[in-house]
Design an enzyme around this catalytic site. Structure first.
Site, PDB file in Angstrom:
ATOM      1  N   CYS A  94       0.818  -1.219   0.000  1.00  0.00           N
ATOM      2  CA  CYS A  94       0.000   0.000   0.000  1.00  0.00           C
ATOM      3  C   CYS A  94       0.849   1.266   0.000  1.00  0.00           C
ATOM      4  CB  CYS A  94      -0.986  -0.068   1.162  1.00  0.00           C
ATOM      5  SG  CYS A  94      -2.466   0.914   0.893  1.00  0.00           S
ATOM      6  N   ARG A 128     -12.167   6.272  -2.334  1.00  0.00           N
ATOM      7  CA  ARG A 128     -11.396   5.338  -1.511  1.00  0.00           C
ATOM      8  C   ARG A 128     -11.804   3.902  -1.823  1.00  0.00           C
ATOM      9  NH1 ARG A 128      -8.062   5.280   2.743  1.00  0.00           N
ATOM     10  NH2 ARG A 128      -7.850   7.526   2.562  1.00  0.00           N
ATOM     11  N   HIS A 194      -3.304  -5.712   2.337  1.00  0.00           N
ATOM     12  CA  HIS A 194      -3.012  -5.970   3.744  1.00  0.00           C
ATOM     13  C   HIS A 194      -3.639  -7.333   4.055  1.00  0.00           C
ATOM     14  CE1 HIS A 194      -2.097  -1.664   4.287  1.00  0.00           C
ATOM     15  NE2 HIS A 194      -3.140  -1.444   3.515  1.00  0.00           N
TER      16      HIS A 194
HETATM   17  N1  GLN Z   1      -2.061   6.856   1.984  1.00  0.00           N
HETATM   18  C1  GLN Z   1      -2.148   5.923   0.900  1.00  0.00           C
HETATM   19  C2  GLN Z   1      -3.489   5.962   0.189  1.00  0.00           C
HETATM   20  O1  GLN Z   1      -4.496   6.327   0.785  1.00  0.00           O
HETATM   21  C3  GLN Z   1      -1.852   4.544   1.399  1.00  0.00           C
HETATM   22  C4  GLN Z   1      -2.889   4.025   2.355  1.00  0.00           C
HETATM   23  C5  GLN Z   1      -2.472   2.775   3.073  1.00  0.00           C
HETATM   24  O2  GLN Z   1      -1.286   2.462   3.125  1.00  0.00           O
HETATM   25  N2  GLN Z   1      -3.417   2.061   3.659  1.00  0.00           N
HETATM   26  O3  GLN Z   1      -3.545   5.619  -0.959  1.00  0.00           O
END
Ligand code: GLN
Length: 239
Positions: A94, A128, A194
């Site tokens: 990520c 998101r 994850h």
């Molecule tokens: N900040 C990054 C995004 O929102 C990575 C998020 C994360 O590592 N969960 O894309």
């Protein structure tokens, strides 16, 4: 790289470690130990220099601002670049995945420089991506279908020097309009998964160990890790 010892470097747990990504270190240690291969794990805080003699480097996810700080520090340090030149294994999740690329979107969506070790570009997406993700891994990697959890605003495109890690079956992944999830180039592999990804996908953990050792591994009896993978896969794509 030594054939009987693996040095694992867990990069910046103080900045990059969301959704239990640290479990990735534990499963690598465990699956090496079950085969009689000793490991040493360094938990590297962001104010410490990156050791250049690691065999496997792990980076986790992170919020936007810790991600920006981590990218700055890793760029200034240069140790991860040196390790990549030695063909060390780097597994990045990520925020860590985005940092490995040429650029990524900052907290205001501004383009910021990454490490340029993986031929990808990330930017802030439209919405998101949150939830379970299942994908089919590129055939040449010989890893069965993988399962993970994603939560990111960023989207990622893959350049000509990197290859897609996998093709999304369910979920968003790279969000590049091509249905890819993750990317790899040599021994550098990045993913939005994850889970922790290596705990849910023991064959992926074994791929990294194989790369680090430069040889095939003795197979292991199925464990709770395979059961967890089956359970998560079934929850998303019932068989
Ligand atoms: N900040 C990054 C995004 O929102 C990575 C998020 C994360 O590592 N969960 O894309």
């Amino acid at each position: 790289m030594s054939s009987d010892h693996i040095k694992i470097v867990w990069i910046y747990p103080d900045l990059l470690s969301t959704y239990g990504d640290q479990g990735n270190t534990l499963v690598l240690e465990r699956r090496a130990a079950l085969r009689g291969i000793p490991t040493e794990t360094v938990h590297l805080r962001s104010d410490e220099p990156v050791p250049q003699d690691g065999d496997i480097y792990l980076l986790g996810g992170g919020e936007d601002r810790p991600q920006i700080l981590a990218a700055q520090r890793l760029r200034n340090d240069g140790g991860l670049h040196a390790a990549a030149r030695r063909n060390a294994v780097i597994f990045a999740v990520c925020a860590g995945y985005q940092i490995m690329g040429h650029e990524f979107g900052g907290d205001e969506g501004q383009p910021l420089p990454g490490l340029g070790l993986l031929d990808i570009r990330s930017y802030r997406g439209q919405q998101r991506a949150v939830g379970e993700v299942v994908s089919d891994v590129a055939a040449e990697l010989q890893v069965p279908r993988v399962t993970g959890f994603e939560n990111h605003m960023g989207a990622t495109t893959i350049g000509p020097n990197a290859r897609p890690f996998s093709k999304v079956v369910s979920g968003v992944g790279n969000g590049d309009g091509q249905g890819f999830e993750g990317a790899y180039q040599g021994h550098i592999l990045g993913t939005y998964m994850h889970g922790p990804a290596l705990v849910r996908n023991p064959a992926l953990a074994d791929l990294l160990l194989t790369w680090a050792l430069g040889r095939q591994l003795q197979p292991l009896e199925p464990s709770w890790s395979e059961r967890l993978r089956d359970e998560r896969l079934n929850a998303v794509v019932p068989s």
